[in-house]
Write a protein that holds these residues in place. Structure first.
Motif, PDB file in Angstrom:
ATOM      1  N   ASP A  35      -0.722  13.869  -1.143  1.00  0.00           N
ATOM      2  CA  ASP A  35      -1.264  13.822   0.649  1.00  0.00           C
ATOM      3  C   ASP A  35      -1.164  12.169   0.874  1.00  0.00           C
ATOM      4  O   ASP A  35      -1.393  11.503   0.616  1.00  0.00           O
ATOM      5  N   GLU A  36      -1.461  12.315   2.695  1.00  0.00           N
ATOM      6  CA  GLU A  36      -1.394  10.543   3.237  1.00  0.00           C
ATOM      7  C   GLU A  36      -2.771  10.381   3.134  1.00  0.00           C
ATOM      8  O   GLU A  36      -3.512  10.829   3.391  1.00  0.00           O
ATOM      9  N   ILE A  37      -2.663   9.172   2.411  1.00  0.00           N
ATOM     10  CA  ILE A  37      -3.753   8.398   2.122  1.00  0.00           C
ATOM     11  C   ILE A  37      -4.427   8.335   3.379  1.00  0.00           C
ATOM     12  O   ILE A  37      -3.679   7.412   4.127  1.00  0.00           O
ATOM     13  N   PRO A  38      -6.079   8.209   4.122  1.00  0.00           N
ATOM     14  CA  PRO A  38      -6.340   8.353   5.700  1.00  0.00           C
ATOM     15  C   PRO A  38      -6.421   6.832   5.718  1.00  0.00           C
ATOM     16  O   PRO A  38      -6.181   5.945   5.193  1.00  0.00           O
ATOM     17  N   ALA A  64       0.536  -1.157  -0.001  1.00  0.00           N
ATOM     18  CA  ALA A  64       0.148  -0.393   0.095  1.00  0.00           C
ATOM     19  C   ALA A  64       0.687   1.352  -0.054  1.00  0.00           C
ATOM     20  O   ALA A  64       1.958   0.799   0.712  1.00  0.00           O
ATOM     21  N   ASN A  65       0.292   1.988  -0.673  1.00  0.00           N
ATOM     22  CA  ASN A  65       1.302   2.941  -0.911  1.00  0.00           C
ATOM     23  C   ASN A  65       0.719   4.305  -0.164  1.00  0.00           C
ATOM     24  O   ASN A  65      -0.816   4.636  -0.021  1.00  0.00           O
ATOM     25  N   ASP A  66       0.744   4.994   0.828  1.00  0.00           N
ATOM     26  CA  ASP A  66       0.457   6.061   1.936  1.00  0.00           C
ATOM     27  C   ASP A  66      -0.034   6.973   1.310  1.00  0.00           C
ATOM     28  O   ASP A  66      -0.671   7.403   1.674  1.00  0.00           O
ATOM     29  N   ASP A  67       0.836   7.838   0.045  1.00  0.00           N
ATOM     30  CA  ASP A  67       0.153   8.819  -0.298  1.00  0.00           C
ATOM     31  C   ASP A  67      -0.350   9.094  -1.773  1.00  0.00           C
ATOM     32  O   ASP A  67      -0.784   8.143  -2.281  1.00  0.00           O
ATOM     33  N   CYS A  68      -1.310   9.804  -1.406  1.00  0.00           N
ATOM     34  CA  CYS A  68      -2.278  10.462  -2.740  1.00  0.00           C
ATOM     35  C   CYS A  68      -1.167  10.414  -3.759  1.00  0.00           C
ATOM     36  O   CYS A  68      -0.335  11.294  -4.133  1.00  0.00           O
ATOM     37  N   ILE A  69      -1.960   9.595  -5.295  1.00  0.00           N
ATOM     38  CA  ILE A  69      -1.115   9.939  -6.914  1.00  0.00           C
ATOM     39  C   ILE A  69      -1.282  11.510  -7.132  1.00  0.00           C
ATOM     40  O   ILE A  69      -0.399  11.909  -8.289  1.00  0.00           O
ATOM     41  N   ASP A  70      -2.566  11.873  -6.690  1.00  0.00           N
ATOM     42  CA  ASP A  70      -2.983  13.505  -7.208  1.00  0.00           C
ATOM     43  C   ASP A  70      -1.588  14.323  -6.400  1.00  0.00           C
ATOM     44  O   ASP A  70      -1.408  15.470  -6.742  1.00  0.00           O
ATOM     45  N   CYS A  71      -2.960  14.020  -5.234  1.00  0.00           N
ATOM     46  CA  CYS A  71      -2.059  16.059  -4.428  1.00  0.00           C
ATOM     47  C   CYS A  71      -1.006  15.391  -3.702  1.00  0.00           C
ATOM     48  O   CYS A  71       0.232  15.938  -3.247  1.00  0.00           O
ATOM     49  N   THR A 109      -5.691   7.013  -4.477  1.00  0.00           N
ATOM     50  CA  THR A 109      -5.743   8.314  -3.812  1.00  0.00           C
ATOM     51  C   THR A 109      -6.382   9.121  -2.860  1.00  0.00           C
ATOM     52  O   THR A 109      -7.795   7.825  -2.111  1.00  0.00           O
ATOM     53  N   CYS A 110      -7.142  10.406  -2.935  1.00  0.00           N
ATOM     54  CA  CYS A 110      -6.971  10.066  -1.279  1.00  0.00           C
ATOM     55  C   CYS A 110      -8.771  10.649  -1.219  1.00  0.00           C
ATOM     56  O   CYS A 110      -9.512  10.546  -3.009  1.00  0.00           O
TER      57      CYS A 110
END
Length: 73
Positions: free
Chosen positions: A40-43, A31-38, A55-56
């Motif tokens: 920011d961390e995905i909750p 799992a990638n913890d960061d949004c591929i668009d912005c 994505t978030c």
């Protein structure tokens, strides 16, 4: 000799198998913890509910409003 219905059934089955294989691969990737668009961390709640999410929630909402439902890799 195959008729149109047989060919359509084969095409649908192949598409379904490819989609399921893609989903299985996404679910098993780290799992990638960061949004591929912005970026920011995905909750964690989103990652638990949808482990394939890249994505978030905010960016996913924007994608859906724009009609970009296709996963980018």
């Amino acid at each position: 000799m195959a008729d149109n219905a047989d060919r359509a059934a084969v095409t649908i089955q192949q598409s379904l198998e490819a989609t399921l294989a893609n989903r299985a691969q996404l679910a098993t990737q780290a799992a990638n913890d960061d949004c591929i668009d912005c970026g920011d961390e995905i909750p964690s709640a989103r990652r638990q509910a949808a482990p394939w999410a890249t994505t978030c929630i905010g960016c996913q909402s924007i994608r859906e409003m724009r009609g970009k439902h296709v996963r980018q890799s």
